[in-house]
Design a protein around this motif. Structure first.
Motif, PDB file in Angstrom:
ATOM      1  N   GLY A 192       7.227 -27.853  25.649  1.00 11.85           N
ATOM      2  CA  GLY A 192       6.824 -28.144  26.751  1.00 11.85           C
ATOM      3  C   GLY A 192       5.606 -28.451  28.282  1.00 11.85           C
ATOM      4  N   LEU A 193       4.654 -28.697  27.115  1.00 10.75           N
ATOM      5  CA  LEU A 193       2.879 -29.078  27.556  1.00 10.75           C
ATOM      6  C   LEU A 193       2.597 -30.435  27.994  1.00 10.75           C
ATOM      7  CD1 LEU A 193       0.845 -27.977  24.387  1.00 10.75           C
ATOM      8  CD2 LEU A 193       1.450 -26.862  26.470  1.00 10.75           C
ATOM      9  N   GLU A 194       2.872 -30.942  29.143  1.00 16.94           N
ATOM     10  CA  GLU A 194       2.288 -31.597  29.668  1.00 16.94           C
ATOM     11  C   GLU A 194       1.378 -32.365  29.478  1.00 16.94           C
ATOM     12  OE1 GLU A 194       1.173 -33.462  34.274  1.00 16.94           O
ATOM     13  OE2 GLU A 194       1.439 -31.325  33.981  1.00 16.94           O
ATOM     14  N   VAL A 195       1.054 -34.039  29.155  1.00 14.53           N
ATOM     15  CA  VAL A 195       0.398 -34.576  28.431  1.00 14.53           C
ATOM     16  C   VAL A 195      -1.202 -34.822  29.874  1.00 14.53           C
ATOM     17  CG1 VAL A 195      -0.812 -37.103  27.665  1.00 14.53           C
ATOM     18  CG2 VAL A 195       1.342 -35.636  26.678  1.00 14.53           C
ATOM     19  N   ILE A 196      -1.911 -34.245  30.027  1.00 14.72           N
ATOM     20  CA  ILE A 196      -3.261 -34.700  30.719  1.00 14.72           C
ATOM     21  C   ILE A 196      -4.488 -35.456  29.756  1.00 14.72           C
ATOM     22  CG2 ILE A 196      -4.886 -33.877  32.849  1.00 14.72           C
ATOM     23  CD1 ILE A 196      -3.321 -32.015  32.713  1.00 14.72           C
TER      24      ILE A 196
ATOM     25  N   ARG B 232      -2.974 -44.876  21.594  1.00 14.10           N
ATOM     26  CA  ARG B 232      -2.139 -44.521  19.858  1.00 14.10           C
ATOM     27  C   ARG B 232      -0.920 -43.680  19.804  1.00 14.10           C
ATOM     28  NH1 ARG B 232      -6.152 -43.058  18.030  1.00 14.10           N
ATOM     29  NH2 ARG B 232      -6.114 -41.478  17.353  1.00 14.10           N
ATOM     30  N   GLU B 233      -0.395 -42.557  20.074  1.00 11.64           N
ATOM     31  CA  GLU B 233       0.051 -41.861  20.047  1.00 11.64           C
ATOM     32  C   GLU B 233       1.941 -42.511  20.978  1.00 11.64           C
ATOM     33  OE1 GLU B 233       0.903 -39.336  17.669  1.00 11.64           O
ATOM     34  OE2 GLU B 233      -0.489 -40.419  16.398  1.00 11.64           O
ATOM     35  N   GLY B 234       1.451 -43.431  21.709  1.00 12.83           N
ATOM     36  CA  GLY B 234       2.205 -43.880  22.278  1.00 12.83           C
ATOM     37  C   GLY B 234       3.389 -42.451  23.825  1.00 12.83           C
ATOM     38  N   LEU B 235       1.877 -42.270  24.455  1.00 17.19           N
ATOM     39  CA  LEU B 235       2.004 -40.482  25.275  1.00 17.19           C
ATOM     40  C   LEU B 235       2.232 -41.416  26.880  1.00 17.19           C
ATOM     41  CD1 LEU B 235       0.508 -37.920  23.049  1.00 17.19           C
ATOM     42  CD2 LEU B 235       3.398 -38.712  23.145  1.00 17.19           C
ATOM     43  N   ALA B 236       2.932 -40.818  28.203  1.00 12.54           N
ATOM     44  CA  ALA B 236       2.432 -41.648  28.794  1.00 12.54           C
ATOM     45  C   ALA B 236       1.180 -39.517  29.658  1.00 12.54           C
ATOM     46  CB  ALA B 236       3.424 -41.937  29.773  1.00 12.54           C
ATOM     47  N   LYS B 237       0.327 -40.398  30.976  1.00 15.65           N
ATOM     48  CA  LYS B 237       0.217 -39.478  31.597  1.00 15.65           C
ATOM     49  C   LYS B 237       1.874 -38.157  32.240  1.00 15.65           C
ATOM     50  CE  LYS B 237      -2.805 -37.483  35.739  1.00 15.65           C
ATOM     51  NZ  LYS B 237      -3.663 -38.480  36.772  1.00 15.65           N
ATOM     52  N   GLY B 238       1.839 -37.236  31.772  1.00 11.78           N
ATOM     53  CA  GLY B 238       2.694 -36.616  32.904  1.00 11.78           C
ATOM     54  C   GLY B 238       3.687 -35.920  31.962  1.00 11.78           C
ATOM     55  N   GLN B 239       3.442 -36.579  30.773  1.00 11.02           N
ATOM     56  CA  GLN B 239       5.002 -36.959  29.492  1.00 11.02           C
ATOM     57  C   GLN B 239       4.702 -35.389  29.044  1.00 11.02           C
ATOM     58  OE1 GLN B 239       4.786 -39.976  26.719  1.00 11.02           O
ATOM     59  NE2 GLN B 239       6.562 -39.022  25.438  1.00 11.02           N
ATOM     60  N   ILE B 240       6.705 -34.571  28.856  1.00  9.43           N
ATOM     61  CA  ILE B 240       6.077 -33.218  28.433  1.00  9.43           C
ATOM     62  C   ILE B 240       6.298 -33.204  26.883  1.00  9.43           C
ATOM     63  CG2 ILE B 240       7.506 -31.116  27.759  1.00  9.43           C
ATOM     64  CD1 ILE B 240       5.623 -31.965  31.392  1.00  9.43           C
TER      65      ILE B 240
ATOM     66  N   VAL C 295      -2.690 -30.006  13.681  1.00 11.23           N
ATOM     67  CA  VAL C 295      -0.935 -30.129  14.851  1.00 11.23           C
ATOM     68  C   VAL C 295      -0.685 -31.404  14.911  1.00 11.23           C
ATOM     69  CG1 VAL C 295      -1.466 -27.942  16.250  1.00 11.23           C
ATOM     70  CG2 VAL C 295      -2.614 -30.428  16.809  1.00 11.23           C
ATOM     71  N   LYS C 296       0.760 -32.229  15.408  1.00 12.56           N
ATOM     72  CA  LYS C 296       1.409 -32.783  15.164  1.00 12.56           C
ATOM     73  C   LYS C 296       1.420 -33.272  16.414  1.00 12.56           C
ATOM     74  CE  LYS C 296       2.047 -34.738  10.753  1.00 12.56           C
ATOM     75  NZ  LYS C 296       2.586 -35.284   9.854  1.00 12.56           N
ATOM     76  N   ILE C 297       1.836 -33.709  17.558  1.00 15.01           N
ATOM     77  CA  ILE C 297       2.155 -34.444  19.087  1.00 15.01           C
ATOM     78  C   ILE C 297       3.692 -34.106  18.742  1.00 15.01           C
ATOM     79  CG2 ILE C 297       2.357 -35.160  21.036  1.00 15.01           C
ATOM     80  CD1 ILE C 297      -0.834 -35.602  20.243  1.00 15.01           C
ATOM     81  N   GLU C 298       5.278 -34.025  19.034  1.00 14.42           N
ATOM     82  CA  GLU C 298       6.131 -34.688  18.971  1.00 14.42           C
ATOM     83  C   GLU C 298       6.505 -34.710  20.418  1.00 14.42           C
ATOM     84  OE1 GLU C 298       9.840 -31.355  18.113  1.00 14.42           O
ATOM     85  OE2 GLU C 298       8.638 -32.315  15.927  1.00 14.42           O
ATOM     86  N   LYS C 299       6.730 -36.112  20.503  1.00 11.95           N
ATOM     87  CA  LYS C 299       7.215 -36.545  22.003  1.00 11.95           C
ATOM     88  C   LYS C 299       9.299 -35.312  21.850  1.00 11.95           C
ATOM     89  CE  LYS C 299       6.093 -40.692  20.544  1.00 11.95           C
ATOM     90  NZ  LYS C 299       6.399 -41.885  20.685  1.00 11.95           N
ATOM     91  N   ALA C 300       8.943 -35.539  23.054  1.00 12.68           N
ATOM     92  CA  ALA C 300      10.304 -35.508  23.556  1.00 12.68           C
ATOM     93  C   ALA C 300      11.713 -36.161  22.618  1.00 12.68           C
ATOM     94  CB  ALA C 300      11.359 -34.654  24.776  1.00 12.68           C
TER      95      ALA C 300
ATOM     96  N   THR D  58      -0.541 -25.034  36.541  1.00 18.14           N
ATOM     97  CA  THR D  58      -0.125 -24.713  35.413  1.00 18.14           C
ATOM     98  C   THR D  58      -1.285 -24.171  34.062  1.00 18.14           C
ATOM     99  OG1 THR D  58       1.886 -25.992  33.904  1.00 18.14           O
ATOM    100  CG2 THR D  58      -0.269 -27.488  34.955  1.00 18.14           C
ATOM    101  N   ARG D  59      -0.572 -23.353  32.899  1.00 18.98           N
ATOM    102  CA  ARG D  59      -1.491 -23.621  31.848  1.00 18.98           C
ATOM    103  C   ARG D  59      -0.983 -24.455  30.652  1.00 18.98           C
ATOM    104  NH1 ARG D  59      -4.827 -19.685  31.568  1.00 18.98           N
ATOM    105  NH2 ARG D  59      -4.623 -18.945  29.347  1.00 18.98           N
ATOM    106  N   ASP D  60       0.501 -24.840  30.929  1.00 15.71           N
ATOM    107  CA  ASP D  60       1.273 -25.401  29.864  1.00 15.71           C
ATOM    108  C   ASP D  60       0.617 -26.879  30.102  1.00 15.71           C
ATOM    109  OD1 ASP D  60       2.861 -23.103  30.087  1.00 15.71           O
ATOM    110  OD2 ASP D  60       3.901 -24.249  31.325  1.00 15.71           O
ATOM    111  N   VAL D  61      -0.483 -27.340  29.132  1.00 13.27           N
ATOM    112  CA  VAL D  61      -0.599 -28.542  29.350  1.00 13.27           C
ATOM    113  C   VAL D  61      -1.732 -29.078  27.921  1.00 13.27           C
ATOM    114  CG1 VAL D  61      -1.717 -28.683  31.595  1.00 13.27           C
ATOM    115  CG2 VAL D  61      -2.610 -27.982  30.129  1.00 13.27           C
TER     116      VAL D  61
END
Length: 763
Positions: A715-719, A690-698, A758-763, A677-680
């Motif tokens: 559509g980016l996967e959190v790594i 701090r952002e409340g993100l989990a590995k693999g979250q989109i 940029v900012k990160i927006e959770k689904a 994949t390149r969508d990361v």
């Protein structure tokens, strides 16, 4: 955030060293995927050797004392990818419309194979259809004759040789404008502008022999493992003779950590790695100014202490006094900046910066290496000025084994500038052109690529002709360009394979397929050489031996001349067909236009290692306004065009191990452990928490530029990834949608792709 000095053992070992079996496996995988022709291996054997084929990938120099295999992993991929037996014939369009192909990936578009025939877009069927060369050129000529001259852009990528590039520039000027933007506008234009201001030269000052004599290299924002892997061999040799290497980069790049030479049988059998960086400092993205200032401050303080005790000076005072201007103002600035401000800005400790400065002070001959990590920022020119300040403190410009080394990306991107691909009239010897070709060249500066893109969006640019490349995909502000690109009256692309820019045809649109550099170029006088310039200002001849992918293909030079014939007036001093018949005649014209750079051009064409066109700054001749090298004082401690804000991250756009520029060979980025994949989204684990993100979250990345324009990349996967706090990474060109056209270096307009808010927006 602290520095990772001397830190290698804690790296993720699954990434492995650069080179080694991983490199060979990667080449084998691309070989299977591309299904190259039978003569591709012979092309690889001749690659980057005198009288052979000059790699169409990066611009790393070709040594006179070449190895048995003088190609790297990326160079092999580029050659194999172009040597594919797959063909994208006119029949392909019987089954596919342009609209359908918009859903295809960049990789799959190129995987259709080599283009074989000239094509014209047919709006009624939404397909490209075969056309004749004569009809294509006639239609292009008719369209351009009726357009206002200032509304037409003649773009070139770094692929075309010096001969075709020279004629392309001549064609634009005979047509009536200097609208000659080039891929350098998007990467190293900051070098051309920034270095010229401080040392009077638009290019780096070192040559190959300096790599053999240096005892220290400092790297800033450059990744040889992915972008110029042949660089790893002289780095390995430097380390073996005792040289030290210090790296500053937000990203831990494997090529600057460890390397196994695929050409060393013992190393391949035993797995013995050469440790590359003695120190590796992960600074926050865009904060090289602060880090380099810390290095300079440590040197200045050490020299102050030496003078107080009567010890030998640390600063090269004879060099400073004879060759520089502005030193006092810079020293006052460095002394006035508190260590706390410097370390807070870059995220490195004072101890780490002093440790790095100590290596610098102990070295006699230092090379400063940099890439787009310095150039692609709002204050990119300040980055370059600070690096030159650092080198000059100890006289490390204009002496053997030392100097400034910008590493260019595309094979001939620097050379095209040398022979006239430039929008600025001050860079062009117009009087010589006037005499040679009996016309009055246009006096007005042309359009930079950022200006051209803005003009397309605003509807001012009516036609874009591209000599190579995948321009629309390579530019920032992708969404707006996609909406407006088709409104142009004419789009013309000289190409070898299908790419995304073809899917946004103008009202009239043509794809003109050309030979690759590795293919035979037979003209009336016989097989033709072309020539290219590398990052060290060395000129090399290149000749192809492979059978062309189609009998319908034309050379880039032939295509340029054919366009010129239909948009310019006939004249005895412009015998386009004679120039196509014999490229040496074009080289004679280049020599007549640039006699100092190209003396005895044809006679020296195949000099082992290339022939050097010279650089006054290497001889400590400073072609600046003051006649001296200039110390500069930066406006701020980072190169970013924005400040920290709640929830705001700094995005670095990156290339994977499986791509070159916009060409995507595959979906393996083995150095970063990313497969398929390149969508990361690469992000520090502390930032994730701090952002409340989990590995693999989109998630979706959203532009945080202060311009009110909505830009989104979903559509980016959190790594989780080892990056400084506040710095995140994702891939180019996909991230271009997030880069505002207005975010660019203030002096060169190079897009700020290595520092995007940029900012990160959770689904």
């Amino acid at each position: 955030m602290t520095s990772k000095a001397e830190a290698h053992d804690d790296l993720p070992k699954e990434s492995g060293p650069a080179g080694g079996w991983g490199s060979l496996r990667s080449i084998a995988r691309i070989t299977g995927m591309s299904d190259p022709s039978s003569d591709a291996l012979q092309t690889l054997w001749r690659q980057n050797k005198p009288g052979g084929f000059m790699c169409a990938s990066c611009a790393w120099p070709k040594p006179a004392n070449y190895r048995a295999f003088e190609f790297c992993e990326n160079g092999a991929k580029a050659t194999l990818w172009e040597s594919t037996k797959d063909r994208c014939t006119p029949d392909f369009w019987n089954d596919h419309t342009v609209t359908e192909l918009l859903s295809w990936s960049d990789h799959d578009l190129e995987k259709t194979g080599r283009l074989t025939h000239p094509l014209r877009y047919d709006a009624a069927s939404d397909r490209y259809v075969e056309t004749s060369w004569a009809d294509a050129f006639a239609a292009i000529g008719s369209a351009l004759v009726d357009l206002p001259k200032d509304d037409v852009v003649f773009y070139s990528s770094g692929h075309a040789g010096l001969e075709a590039s020279y004629l392309w520039a001549l064609t634009a000027r005979l047509y009536g404008n200097n609208n000659l933007p080039q891929s350098s506008n998007m990467c190293h234009e900051t070098t051309s502008v920034g270095l010229t201001e401080v040392i009077g030269s638009p290019v780096g000052t070192i040559i190959w022999e300096d790599l053999e004599e240096t005892d220290c290299l400092f790297f800033f924002g450059q990744n040889p493992g992915t972008n110029s892997p042949r660089f790893l061999h002289p780095l390995k040799e430097a380390k073996e003779r005792g040289a030290k290497i210090v790296t500053f980069n937000p990203v831990r790049e494997q090529g600057l950590i460890s390397f196994v030479s695929p050409q060393d049988p013992v190393a391949m059998i035993t797995g013995k790695e050469t440790k590359i960086s003695n120190q590796y400092h992960q600074l926050r993205a865009g904060t090289d100014i602060a880090a380099i200032l810390g290095l300079c401050k440590a040197v200045i303080e050490a020299d102050d202490a030496a003078r107080e005790t009567g010890a030998a000076p640390v600063i090269d005072w004879p060099f400073i006094e004879e060759h520089t201007n502005g030193f006092a103002a810079f020293v006052d600035f460095a002394r006035s900046q508190p260590w706390a401000a410097i370390t807070s800005a870059c995220g490195l400790t004072e101890e780490a910066l002093r440790d790095a400065a100590q290596i610098y002070m102990e070295a006699e001959r230092v090379i400063g290496v940099y890439g787009m990590g310095l150039t692609q920022h709002t204050h990119g020119a300040d980055n370059i000025g600070m690096l030159v300040n650092f080198l000059m403190l100890r006289g490390n410009i204009g002496k053997p084994g030392a100097g400034c080394c910008p590493v260019r990306g595309h094979s001939n991107v620097q050379g095209q500038r040398t022979v006239g691909i430039a929008e600025k009239t001050a860079l062009i010897p117009m009087d010589r052109l006037r005499t040679l070709f009996d016309f009055d060249p246009p006096e007005k500066d042309g359009t930079h690529i950022v200006d051209a893109a803005e003009g397309i969006i605003a509807g001012r640019i009516k036609a874009t002709l591209c000599l190579g490349g995948n321009l629309m995909r390579a530019l920032p502000e992708t969404d707006q360009l996609e909406q407006h690109w088709r409104a142009q009256d004419l789009t013309v692309m000289v190409s070898t394979k299908l790419n995304r820019s073809h899917l946004y045809p103008g009202k009239a649109a043509f794809i003109l397929p050309c030979l690759t550099r590795g293919e035979k170029d037979e003209q009336a006088s016989g097989p033709q050489y072309i020539s290219v310039e590398d990052s060290f200002s060395m000129i090399h001849g290149s000749i192809g031996k492979q059978e062309p992918a189609s009998t319908e293909l034309k050379s880039e030079l032939d295509i340029v001349a054919s366009i010129a014939e239909v948009i310019t007036e006939p004249h005895p001093k412009r015998p386009w067909r004679d120039w196509v018949a014999d490229y040496s005649r074009v080289r004679d014209l280049i020599e007549a236009t640039y006699p100092d750079d190209f003396k005895d051009y044809n006679q020296r064409l195949n000099t082992p290692g290339g022939f050097w066109r010279g650089n006054p700054a290497r001889d400590r001749i400073w072609e600046t306004d003051s006649g001296k090298a200039e110390f500069t004082v930066p406006e701020k401690l980072n190169a970013l065009g924005f400040d920290d804000a709640e929830g705001r991250f700094t995005l670095i756009t990156m290339r994977s191990n499986d791509q070159f520029n916009t060409t995507i060979y595959g979906y393996s980025d083995r150095f970063r452990g990313i497969e398929g994949t390149r969508d990361v989204l690469l992000i520090n684990e502390a930032d994730m928490q701090r952002e409340g993100l989990a590995k693999g979250q989109i998630v979706t990345l959203v532009s945080d530029a202060d311009d009110g324009i909505s830009r989104r990349l979903p559509g980016l996967e959190v790594i989780p990834f080892d990056l400084p706090l506040g710095t995140i990474g994702s891939y180019y060109p996909e991230c271009n949608v997030l880069v505002p056209l207005s975010l660019h270096d203030r002096t060169s307009k190079t897009p700020g792709s290595k520092g995007v808010p940029v900012k990160i927006e959770k689904a």
